[in-house]
Design an enzyme around this catalytic site. Sequence first.
Site, mmCIF file in Angstrom:
data_model
loop_
_atom_site.group_PDB
_atom_site.id
_atom_site.type_symbol
_atom_site.label_atom_id
_atom_site.label_comp_id
_atom_site.label_asym_id
_atom_site.label_seq_id
_atom_site.Cartn_x
_atom_site.Cartn_y
_atom_site.Cartn_z
ATOM 1 N N ASN A 478 0.832 -1.197 0.000
ATOM 2 C CA ASN A 478 0.000 0.000 0.000
ATOM 3 C C ASN A 478 0.863 1.242 0.000
ATOM 4 O O ASN A 478 2.025 1.219 0.404
ATOM 5 C CB ASN A 478 -0.929 0.019 1.218
ATOM 6 C CG ASN A 478 -0.192 0.241 2.519
ATOM 7 O OD1 ASN A 478 0.383 -0.690 3.076
ATOM 8 N ND2 ASN A 478 -0.195 1.481 3.015
ATOM 9 N N CYS A 479 0.288 2.347 -0.472
ATOM 10 C CA CYS A 479 0.908 3.655 -0.310
ATOM 11 C C CYS A 479 0.001 4.466 0.602
ATOM 12 O O CYS A 479 -0.658 3.910 1.477
ATOM 13 C CB CYS A 479 1.138 4.332 -1.669
ATOM 14 S SG CYS A 479 -0.375 4.700 -2.570
ATOM 15 N N ILE A 480 -0.082 5.756 0.426
ATOM 16 C CA ILE A 480 -0.845 6.586 1.360
ATOM 17 C C ILE A 480 -2.337 6.323 1.272
ATOM 18 O O ILE A 480 -3.036 6.296 2.284
ATOM 19 C CB ILE A 480 -0.558 8.084 1.104
ATOM 20 C CG1 ILE A 480 0.887 8.394 1.500
ATOM 21 C CG2 ILE A 480 -1.504 8.966 1.906
ATOM 22 C CD1 ILE A 480 1.269 9.834 1.271
ATOM 23 N N ARG A 482 -3.862 3.885 -1.324
ATOM 24 C CA ARG A 482 -4.333 2.789 -2.159
ATOM 25 C C ARG A 482 -3.621 1.467 -1.871
ATOM 26 O O ARG A 482 -2.452 1.447 -1.506
ATOM 27 C CB ARG A 482 -4.188 3.152 -3.633
ATOM 28 C CG ARG A 482 -2.766 3.371 -4.072
ATOM 29 C CD ARG A 482 -2.682 3.845 -5.510
ATOM 30 N NE ARG A 482 -2.841 5.275 -5.630
ATOM 31 C CZ ARG A 482 -2.799 5.944 -6.772
ATOM 32 N NH1 ARG A 482 -2.602 5.297 -7.894
ATOM 33 N NH2 ARG A 482 -2.946 7.255 -6.796
ATOM 34 N N VAL A 522 -6.088 3.100 4.438
ATOM 35 C CA VAL A 522 -5.597 1.991 3.620
ATOM 36 C C VAL A 522 -4.610 1.100 4.368
ATOM 37 O O VAL A 522 -4.597 -0.120 4.176
ATOM 38 C CB VAL A 522 -4.967 2.539 2.319
ATOM 39 C CG1 VAL A 522 -3.717 3.340 2.608
ATOM 40 C CG2 VAL A 522 -4.661 1.393 1.367
#
Length: 536
Positions: A478-480, A482, A522
């Site tokens: 995951n990123c920030i 998504r 997320v």
Amino acid sequence: MQKTKSALWEFLQGLGKTFMLPVALLAFCGIMLGIGSSLSSEAVTDNLTFLQGEGFHLVFTWMAGTGLVAFKFLPVLFAIAIPLGLAREDKGVAAFSGFVGFAAMNLAVNFYLTAKGVDLEDEKAIAHYGIADVIGIQSIDTGLLGAVAVGIVVSVLHQRFRTQRMPDALAFFGGLRFVPIISTLVLSLLGLLIPLVWPTFNGWITDIGRAIGHAGAFGPFFFGMGEVLLRPIGLHHILVAMFRFTDVGGSGAVCGDQVSGALNLFYAQLNCSGAPGESVTNATHFLSQGKMAVYLGGLPGAALAMYHCANKKMRPEIKALLISGVVACVVGGITEPLEFLFLFIAPWLYLIHAVLVGLGFLTAAILGVFIGNTDGNVIDWLVFGVLQGTTTKWYLIPVIAAVWFAAYYFLFRWAIVRFDLKTPGREEPAEEEAPQESATDSADSADSAPRELIAGKYDAVAILDAIGGAGNIQTLDNCITRLRMTVADAEQVDEARLKKLGAVGVIKLDAHNVQVIIGPQVQSVKDAIAPMVKVG
């Protein structure tokens, strides 16, 4: 060919994601530095005399000093964070090897320069090679590019050698212990090559920076537009990092020290009592004040337009969605929850949005707004604008934001009505025999036991089922905002169901690479899904 393309996408997405750990620290440290330096400066204490007390002075100077930690050690933080983020297993060993490799590379550079008889104090030599103090070593300052190279090399070595078997006599050095050993050897050899190529490479970077500088306000315009256009595929972090931390974003002297990168220049100036030079003000044009027109005005205007264009019966249902998106944008500087409401419905409208972001950068540059930092949210405006005094021209931001609010509102309202765009609240109602699935619906109808929802909204089991089940997921990260996944078959990912379960949008980059936009929660969603699929 398809596998190579898929692997490249996965690598670039993973690389961009690894930037988020040091960048998050940088954003926090920037706020600490901004508050501490502003409230301990003479310009502020002369007007607010109660801040001249010794207690206040000590607290705020401590905050400013603490905020420097990310700025002073930024390259080594990236060298550690990249192997940490890219490693699927034994992440601690990968991170440790990243530091070891970074140190080995710079010690090798120092060895080469010393053996060649280069005077490390000579100004011409310093300018030619880019000599600087790097974690206490007189080396060549390769900045973020060197750190990224170290991180990638160590990641490859970690993947290849973490299970290395050695002969019995050398068995102690095998397995995970071999990763930092081979990293030391390889990066030391790489360090010997850097003085041979870096002066030429450094010249190329400088030429790019000068070309953008000669573009005047259009440099920030193309930067702002490019960041937005790259955001849907998750590669904007690489573009942003290049401008923030390398000569592409500008370079110059701040309080006698040579500094490169727009964000580095801005933070260095925060800790310098002198007036900002032209190199600092020009570099800051690539930072957060350019975003504020859209983040504080434009996208909230678009949200209001979507609300007013929704069916009246649907407005109560979409109000929470739009309000949470506006809060994430204005307070957190996270735009995806709003952008992905219209990106897939009308890509041409997203293109216009990218142009308007670029115009926001251009406008702030022309008007000489000097706020800086990374996020473009209301916190940046207060800490790096209002608290720094009127020289930042913070008072222009509400005016610019109001203009962008009106522009976005009328543009989006016209486009939604004229082209009958199915923005939230305008979609066709579900048929009665196929009621909308709620976030509490089970992935398996036989399993009716209640489950704990993440943030009261996300059902991890149901989301996993909508992705195609544990067997469909090959890698998970995951990123920030998504989830980033490699899947066996992207066609098994049920986009409509994921949206009903709370996802903002789904991006299928190809047959195997999928991104599910969740929002600020997320990380919690990923942490809940990961044990069920037993991947990173």
